[in-house]
Design a protein around this motif. Structure first.
Motif, PDB file in Angstrom:
ATOM      1  N   SER A  60       0.842  -1.196   0.000  1.00 16.28           N
ATOM      2  CA  SER A  60       0.000   0.000   0.000  1.00 16.28           C
ATOM      3  C   SER A  60       0.875   1.243   0.000  1.00 16.28           C
ATOM      4  CB  SER A  60      -0.912  -0.021   1.232  1.00 16.28           C
ATOM      5  OG  SER A  60      -1.651  -1.232   1.253  1.00 16.28           O
ATOM      6  N   LEU A  61       0.873   1.963  -1.098  1.00 18.30           N
ATOM      7  CA  LEU A  61       1.714   3.141  -1.263  1.00 18.30           C
ATOM      8  C   LEU A  61       0.856   4.393  -1.089  1.00 18.30           C
ATOM      9  CD1 LEU A  61       3.812   2.037  -4.376  1.00 18.30           C
ATOM     10  CD2 LEU A  61       4.076   1.404  -1.965  1.00 18.30           C
ATOM     11  N   SER A  62       1.248   5.229  -0.161  1.00 19.95           N
ATOM     12  CA  SER A  62       0.465   6.411   0.171  1.00 19.95           C
ATOM     13  C   SER A  62       0.813   7.565  -0.767  1.00 19.95           C
ATOM     14  CB  SER A  62       0.732   6.816   1.622  1.00 19.95           C
ATOM     15  OG  SER A  62      -0.085   7.895   1.993  1.00 19.95           O
ATOM     16  N   LEU A  63      -0.196   8.085  -1.440  1.00 17.09           N
ATOM     17  CA  LEU A  63      -0.002   9.176  -2.402  1.00 17.09           C
ATOM     18  C   LEU A  63      -0.393  10.487  -1.731  1.00 17.09           C
ATOM     19  CD1 LEU A  63       0.163   6.663  -4.195  1.00 17.09           C
ATOM     20  CD2 LEU A  63      -1.207   7.848  -5.903  1.00 17.09           C
ATOM     21  N   MET A  64       0.480  10.914  -0.822  1.00  8.95           N
ATOM     22  CA  MET A  64       0.217  12.158  -0.104  1.00  8.95           C
ATOM     23  C   MET A  64       1.471  12.622   0.612  1.00  8.95           C
ATOM     24  SD  MET A  64      -1.716  11.001   3.447  1.00  8.95           S
ATOM     25  CE  MET A  64      -1.473  12.631   4.134  1.00  8.95           C
ATOM     26  N   GLY A  65       1.654  13.923   0.715  1.00  7.74           N
ATOM     27  CA  GLY A  65       2.618  14.541   1.616  1.00  7.74           C
ATOM     28  C   GLY A  65       4.014  13.977   1.545  1.00  7.74           C
ATOM     29  N   ARG A 117      -2.952   4.285  -2.355  1.00  6.62           N
ATOM     30  CA  ARG A 117      -3.792   4.977  -1.378  1.00  6.62           C
ATOM     31  C   ARG A 117      -3.827   6.465  -1.733  1.00  6.62           C
ATOM     32  NH1 ARG A 117      -1.464   4.493   4.029  1.00  6.62           N
ATOM     33  NH2 ARG A 117      -3.599   4.871   4.751  1.00  6.62           N
ATOM     34  N   CYS A 118      -4.952   6.910  -2.224  1.00  4.63           N
ATOM     35  CA  CYS A 118      -5.047   8.237  -2.836  1.00  4.63           C
ATOM     36  C   CYS A 118      -5.685   9.237  -1.882  1.00  4.63           C
ATOM     37  CB  CYS A 118      -5.876   8.140  -4.116  1.00  4.63           C
ATOM     38  SG  CYS A 118      -5.279   6.894  -5.282  1.00  4.63           S
ATOM     39  N   SER A 176      -7.531   3.106  -3.283  1.00  2.00           N
ATOM     40  CA  SER A 176      -8.410   3.505  -2.192  1.00  2.00           C
ATOM     41  C   SER A 176      -8.470   5.024  -2.121  1.00  2.00           C
ATOM     42  CB  SER A 176      -7.962   2.917  -0.859  1.00  2.00           C
ATOM     43  OG  SER A 176      -6.638   3.285  -0.536  1.00  2.00           O
ATOM     44  N   ILE A 177      -9.642   5.523  -1.734  1.00  2.00           N
ATOM     45  CA  ILE A 177      -9.905   6.953  -1.639  1.00  2.00           C
ATOM     46  C   ILE A 177      -9.841   7.341  -0.167  1.00  2.00           C
ATOM     47  CG2 ILE A 177     -11.626   8.746  -2.008  1.00  2.00           C
ATOM     48  CD1 ILE A 177     -12.684   7.120  -4.363  1.00  2.00           C
ATOM     49  N   MET A 178      -8.873   8.186   0.181  1.00  4.14           N
ATOM     50  CA  MET A 178      -8.633   8.539   1.575  1.00  4.14           C
ATOM     51  C   MET A 178      -8.857  10.042   1.795  1.00  4.14           C
ATOM     52  SD  MET A 178      -5.162   6.458   2.547  1.00  4.14           S
ATOM     53  CE  MET A 178      -4.132   7.718   1.801  1.00  4.14           C
ATOM     54  N   ASP A 179      -9.218  10.364   3.038  1.00  5.69           N
ATOM     55  CA  ASP A 179      -9.306  11.771   3.443  1.00  5.69           C
ATOM     56  C   ASP A 179      -8.920  11.858   4.920  1.00  5.69           C
ATOM     57  OD1 ASP A 179      -9.828  14.402   4.004  1.00  5.69           O
ATOM     58  OD2 ASP A 179     -11.786  14.444   3.030  1.00  5.69           O
ATOM     59  N   HIS A 180      -7.651  12.220   5.169  1.00  7.42           N
ATOM     60  CA  HIS A 180      -7.142  12.337   6.536  1.00  7.42           C
ATOM     61  C   HIS A 180      -7.110  13.794   7.012  1.00  7.42           C
ATOM     62  CE1 HIS A 180      -5.532   8.269   5.551  1.00  7.42           C
ATOM     63  NE2 HIS A 180      -5.835   8.057   6.831  1.00  7.42           N
ATOM     64  N   THR A 181      -7.933  14.638   6.405  1.00  5.22           N
ATOM     65  CA  THR A 181      -7.977  16.039   6.794  1.00  5.22           C
ATOM     66  C   THR A 181      -8.463  16.181   8.239  1.00  5.22           C
ATOM     67  OG1 THR A 181      -8.581  16.573   4.513  1.00  5.22           O
ATOM     68  CG2 THR A 181      -8.873  18.312   6.160  1.00  5.22           C
ATOM     69  N   PRO A 182      -7.832  17.015   9.046  1.00  2.99           N
ATOM     70  CA  PRO A 182      -8.351  17.273  10.394  1.00  2.99           C
ATOM     71  C   PRO A 182      -9.804  17.724  10.336  1.00  2.99           C
ATOM     72  CG  PRO A 182      -6.188  18.277  10.113  1.00  2.99           C
ATOM     73  CD  PRO A 182      -6.600  17.784   8.764  1.00  2.99           C
ATOM     74  N   GLY A 183     -10.646  17.069  11.149  1.00  2.00           N
ATOM     75  CA  GLY A 183     -12.074  17.364  11.133  1.00  2.00           C
ATOM     76  C   GLY A 183     -12.878  16.391  10.294  1.00  2.00           C
ATOM     77  N   GLN A 184     -12.189  15.404   9.656  1.00  2.00           N
ATOM     78  CA  GLN A 184     -12.845  14.434   8.790  1.00  2.00           C
ATOM     79  C   GLN A 184     -12.611  13.014   9.301  1.00  2.00           C
ATOM     80  OE1 GLN A 184     -14.539  15.231   5.833  1.00  2.00           O
ATOM     81  NE2 GLN A 184     -14.234  17.395   6.301  1.00  2.00           N
ATOM     82  N   ARG A 185     -13.588  12.147   9.215  1.00  2.77           N
ATOM     83  CA  ARG A 185     -13.469  10.699   9.338  1.00  2.77           C
ATOM     84  C   ARG A 185     -12.649  10.276  10.559  1.00  2.77           C
ATOM     85  NH1 ARG A 185     -15.011   8.273   4.161  1.00  2.77           N
ATOM     86  NH2 ARG A 185     -15.801   9.984   2.882  1.00  2.77           N
TER      87      ARG A 185
END
Length: 382
Positions: free
Chosen positions: A102-107, A143-144, A168-177
């Motif tokens: 699982s490769l994270s596509l973020m930051g 992991r998008c 996979s569709i991810m949203d790790h924004t503060p205030g989410q999920r």
């Protein structure tokens, strides 16, 4: 040299029962299961299982473990082939014969921009695979992160790689999920930022999510549909999150954070995936719903290693026990038949004649599974 194998005196975990008897492998595939000892035959290699369990090789749809080997410390980039082999060895010796890296596509990861990590990870795996240096089968799970402004750029570089099988569709924004409570996000990131920096980063991420998330979410779903790739949602918190996922063509709900979200996923026919460490630890490390609680309620289909490869078989054995009471065949299906079905792998995941002989031999010692040997396609790999 013959590739035929005979396992005698084994407790064989089939989809419907635990059968004590003999398992025959021919040309890397399961040939027969016999409740008697049977005749071994001169051309076959015989192994006395000594009453140990035989289960299908496990299939892990979500592990973040490769990144730890490629970038083991801040500012350190390891040789990519060596990193792939180290990761692979740990996976295989944990009884995982098919893994979706699982490769994270973020930051960034440990100070390294994701764009600098992604290609080395993929190239290292491919080089090792090409030279027959890997013990397990490796696929890619991208992991998008929908709030990241560069996620589609990262995705465009990798999405057509033949190893990619899952998005996979991810949203790790503060205030989410997962981080619906902002303090949980702050707590998780205090080792990286000062309090003042946390405020700035949080505002930046919330602004980026507002600007990009909706467009990215639909673009990722279109890419998955156009290429026939399985699509997962991530950290669904509410039934509304699940409804949105279904509208995008999602078939797997990864790590729902509440029982309500898991129940909504079940009502839509999604496969529900949770982390095996959640089971082994007795609950979520971040305060979300317990995987064992979902299993007891009939709301768990798949276990993944997440961040601890050895956790998968341990979780299986815990869920098979009376406290949850799945029984071993149903618990084993969480790491074999069910992920195989979700990922479209119809040649593995069950001990049945004609399927690939991916096998794990283990016994329980003081309630902890001890893996004694692992085979992939009839070849011993651990």
């Amino acid at each position: 040299m013959s590739t035929d194998l005979i396992f005698s005196n084994a407790r064989i975990v089939t989809p419907g029962a635990v059968v004590t008897g003999t398992l025959r492998v021919e040309d890397g595939r399961i040939a027969a299961i016999d409740e008697s000892r049977g005749e071994e035959g001169a051309s076959a290699t015989s192994e006395d299982a000594e009453g140990d369990y035989l289960i299908p090789g496990m299939i892990d749809l979500h592990t973040d473990h490769l990144e730890r080997h490629v970038a083991p410390r801040p500012g350190v980039m390891w040789n990519n082939v060596s990193a792939a082999m180290a990761h692979d060895a740990q996976v295989a010796t944990a009884g995982i014969t098919t893994v979706f890296d699982s490769l994270s596509l973020m930051g960034e990861h440990k100070g390294a921009p994701r764009g600098d990590l992604l290609r080395p990870m993929v190239d290292g795996l491919e080089s090792a695979r090409r030279q027959d240096m890997l013990r397990a089968d490796h696929f890619l799970h991208l992991r998008c992160e929908v709030g990241d402004p560069h996620v589609l750029d990262y995705l465009s570089v990798l999405v057509d790689d033949p190893a990619v099988r899952l998005l996979s569709i991810m949203d790790h924004t503060p205030g989410q999920r997962q981080y619906a409570q902002v303090e949980k996000w702050r707590q998780a990131n205090r080792h990286r930022y000062s309090e003042a920096e946390l405020d700035v980063v949080m505002q930046q991420r919330q602004a980026s999510q507002e600007a990009h998330a909706d467009r990215h979410r639909h673009a990722i779903a279109e890419l998955a549909a156009g290429r026939g790739l399985a699509l997962a949602s991530h950290d669904d918190e509410t039934p509304a999150h699940v409804d949105e996922a279904v509208s995008l063509g999602v078939s797997i709900s990864e790590f729902p954070t509440t029982a309500d979200a898991a129940q909504a996923a079940r009502s839509h026919g999604l496969s529900i995936l949770m982390g095996a460490p959640n089971v082994v630890r007795g609950g979520s490390h971040s305060g979300n719903v317990g995987a064992a609680d979902l299993a007891a309620a009939g709301l768990l289909d798949i276990l993944a290693s997440d961040y601890v490869p050895i956790s998968m078989l341990h979780a299986v054995c815990l869920l098979a026990e009376a406290s949850v009471g799945l029984g071993l065949p149903a618990a084993v299906a969480l790491v074999s038949a069910n992920p195989a079905k979700a990922a479209g792998l119809d040649d593995r995941g069950r001990i049945e004649p004609g399927l690939r002989a991916d096998l794990v031999r283990f016994r329980l010692i003081d309630g902890v599974p001890h893996i004694r040997a692992v085979w992939r396609a009839g070849k011993r790999v651990a």
